[in-house]
Motif scaffolding. Structure first.
Motif, PDB file in Angstrom:
ATOM      1  N   GLU A 158       0.722  -1.261   0.118  1.00  0.00           N
ATOM      2  CA  GLU A 158       0.015  -0.055   0.039  1.00  0.00           C
ATOM      3  C   GLU A 158       0.833   1.228   0.109  1.00  0.00           C
ATOM      4  O   GLU A 158       0.395   2.316  -0.375  1.00  0.00           O
ATOM      5  CB  GLU A 158      -0.947  -0.074   0.990  1.00  0.00           C
ATOM      6  N   ASP A 160       4.674   3.627  -0.693  1.00  0.00           N
ATOM      7  CA  ASP A 160       5.470   4.034  -1.767  1.00  0.00           C
ATOM      8  C   ASP A 160       6.808   3.332  -1.501  1.00  0.00           C
ATOM      9  O   ASP A 160       7.929   3.674  -2.148  1.00  0.00           O
ATOM     10  CB  ASP A 160       5.514   5.335  -2.115  1.00  0.00           C
ATOM     11  N   THR A 164       6.828   1.904  -6.468  1.00  0.00           N
ATOM     12  CA  THR A 164       6.241   3.005  -6.942  1.00  0.00           C
ATOM     13  C   THR A 164       4.785   3.124  -6.987  1.00  0.00           C
ATOM     14  O   THR A 164       4.349   2.069  -7.379  1.00  0.00           O
ATOM     15  CB  THR A 164       7.063   3.917  -7.978  1.00  0.00           C
ATOM     16  N   LYS A 165       4.052   4.159  -6.740  1.00  0.00           N
ATOM     17  CA  LYS A 165       2.532   4.311  -6.783  1.00  0.00           C
ATOM     18  C   LYS A 165       2.052   3.851  -8.197  1.00  0.00           C
ATOM     19  O   LYS A 165       1.227   2.990  -8.410  1.00  0.00           O
ATOM     20  CB  LYS A 165       1.997   5.737  -6.688  1.00  0.00           C
ATOM     21  N   ASP A 166       2.808   4.412  -9.320  1.00  0.00           N
ATOM     22  CA  ASP A 166       2.427   4.283 -10.842  1.00  0.00           C
ATOM     23  C   ASP A 166       2.556   2.528 -10.958  1.00  0.00           C
ATOM     24  O   ASP A 166       1.560   2.126 -11.509  1.00  0.00           O
ATOM     25  CB  ASP A 166       3.415   4.795 -11.888  1.00  0.00           C
ATOM     26  N   ARG A 168       2.605   0.240  -8.718  1.00  0.00           N
ATOM     27  CA  ARG A 168       1.430  -0.561  -7.731  1.00  0.00           C
ATOM     28  C   ARG A 168       0.079  -0.454  -8.564  1.00  0.00           C
ATOM     29  O   ARG A 168      -0.811  -1.460  -8.470  1.00  0.00           O
ATOM     30  CB  ARG A 168       1.523  -0.084  -6.546  1.00  0.00           C
ATOM     31  N   GLU A 169      -0.312   0.740  -9.226  1.00  0.00           N
ATOM     32  CA  GLU A 169      -1.566   0.943  -9.859  1.00  0.00           C
ATOM     33  C   GLU A 169      -1.614  -0.209 -11.339  1.00  0.00           C
ATOM     34  O   GLU A 169      -2.675  -0.641 -11.551  1.00  0.00           O
ATOM     35  CB  GLU A 169      -1.805   2.136 -10.139  1.00  0.00           C
ATOM     36  N   ARG A 170      -0.573  -0.112 -11.992  1.00  0.00           N
ATOM     37  CA  ARG A 170      -0.417  -0.926 -13.148  1.00  0.00           C
ATOM     38  C   ARG A 170      -0.126  -2.498 -13.050  1.00  0.00           C
ATOM     39  O   ARG A 170      -0.512  -3.293 -13.804  1.00  0.00           O
ATOM     40  CB  ARG A 170       0.678  -0.332 -14.053  1.00  0.00           C
ATOM     41  N   HIS A 171       0.615  -2.798 -12.079  1.00  0.00           N
ATOM     42  CA  HIS A 171       0.837  -4.267 -11.724  1.00  0.00           C
ATOM     43  C   HIS A 171       0.633  -4.645 -10.146  1.00  0.00           C
ATOM     44  O   HIS A 171       1.216  -5.143  -9.652  1.00  0.00           O
ATOM     45  CB  HIS A 171       2.353  -4.238 -11.881  1.00  0.00           C
ATOM     46  N   ARG A 172      -0.729  -4.396 -10.035  1.00  0.00           N
ATOM     47  CA  ARG A 172      -1.232  -4.718  -8.623  1.00  0.00           C
ATOM     48  C   ARG A 172      -1.174  -6.194  -8.448  1.00  0.00           C
ATOM     49  O   ARG A 172      -0.710  -6.549  -7.241  1.00  0.00           O
ATOM     50  CB  ARG A 172      -2.680  -4.376  -8.589  1.00  0.00           C
ATOM     51  N   GLU A 176       0.997  -8.022  -5.387  1.00  0.00           N
ATOM     52  CA  GLU A 176       0.390  -8.849  -4.180  1.00  0.00           C
ATOM     53  C   GLU A 176       1.362 -10.333  -4.340  1.00  0.00           C
ATOM     54  O   GLU A 176       1.425 -10.859  -3.311  1.00  0.00           O
ATOM     55  CB  GLU A 176      -0.851  -9.057  -4.874  1.00  0.00           C
ATOM     56  N   GLN A 258      10.808  -4.617  -8.815  1.00  0.00           N
ATOM     57  CA  GLN A 258       9.974  -3.887  -9.903  1.00  0.00           C
ATOM     58  C   GLN A 258      10.612  -3.683 -11.297  1.00  0.00           C
ATOM     59  O   GLN A 258       9.981  -3.882 -12.275  1.00  0.00           O
ATOM     60  CB  GLN A 258       9.782  -2.480  -9.476  1.00  0.00           C
TER      61      GLN A 258
END
Length: 275
Positions: A158, A160, A164-166, A168-172, A176, A258
């Motif tokens: 959850e 950073d 990175t935030k980007d 995490r949003e693209r590769h949740r 996980e 990442q």
């Protein structure tokens, strides 16, 4: 690989993969050697990789109740003796870098080269309240408020910190997946506290001038969440004679996972240049 009982007081789990120049991976606080798989396994095509679970982590069991960074460095030296390995290259991530740093400061002949990955040398190299030895107020407060498992999950999934935030949003799904991999063999709460105490009581800043091995300071440009590893890395680069610093663009603390391909290229090039 089976566990081996080392004279340093630990029943240690380790694995070896591949052949060639030996490269010992030292993981971050409370993580086992499993976190390097499968992200770093392609390096086994060119190198001999040694993964291990530090004392208190994963499948390793310590017989002492107090842990220190120096003690965990001695565990690795004992493992090298068991493997009849006179010297090796080292890569230490975060707390693992402190362990590798202690080893190179006290056993310089055992280290061919060193990669300090998103790491530091102790409280003296840290800014603000983090320069105070002992468990940081931020760590204790967050863990008490969240609970242990949620605290670890939040750091990985959850926040950073690792990704990175980007990303995490693209590769949740990948984030996980890494959390599940790390948590499965993560140190339990009692051992985690031992490890954190060891991490925050180690001080190697005053001996950075003793480091003789070729050293690469590897850091993600966004690794400033919580403990600012950019600032700590600059201290390493400035005080270790001849150290090189490489900043990975668009990366945070978890660049191994990442951006594994980019990270592996950097590692392999470094080891080959110092073989």
């Amino acid at each position: 690989m089976p566990n081996i009982k080392l004279p340093t007081g630990v029943d240690l789990y380790y694995e070896t993969h591949g052949s060639g120049e030996p490269l010992i991976f030292v993981p971050s606080t409370a993580y086992s050697g499993e976190v390097w798989k499968p992200s770093q396994m392609p390096l086994a095509d060119s190198l001999s990789l040694i993964f291990h679970d530090p004392r208190g982590c994963g499948r390793s069991v310590a017989f002492q109740q107090v842990y220190t960074i120096e003690q965990m460095a001695l565990d690795i030296v004992a493992l090298m003796d068991h493997l009849k390995m006179p010297a090796a290259h080292f890569i230490g991530h975060s707390m693992g870098g402190r362990i590798a740093l202690s080893l190179v400061q006290n056993f310089p002949g055992r280290v061919k080269s060193l990669i300090m990955a998103a790491s530091g040398s102790g409280p003296a190299a840290r800014p603000g309240s983090d320069c105070i030895p002992g468990l940081p107020h931020r760590l204790v407060l967050d863990m008490v408020e969240m609970g242990f498992e949620k605290f670890i999950r939040d750091e990985i999934v959850e926040s950073d910190t690792f990704f990175t935030k980007d990303f995490r949003e693209r590769h949740r799904d990948r984030v996980e997946e890494f959390y599940r991999l790390a948590w499965a063999t993560h140190a339990k709460l009692p051992e985690f506290i031992h490890l954190c105490i060891a991490r925050h009581n180690f001080e190697g800043t005053h001996r950075l001038g003793d480091v003789q091995a070729p050293t690469l300071v590897l850091i993600g440009e966004a690794d400033t969440v919580g403990s600012n590893h950019i600032a700590q890395s600059k201290v390493l680069a400035e005080r270790i004679a001849g150290a090189q610093m490489k900043i990975l663009q668009g990366q945070s603390h978890g660049f191994f996972w990442q951006a594994p391909e980019e990270t592996n290229r950097v590692i392999l090039d470094w080891v080959k240049r110092h073989a």
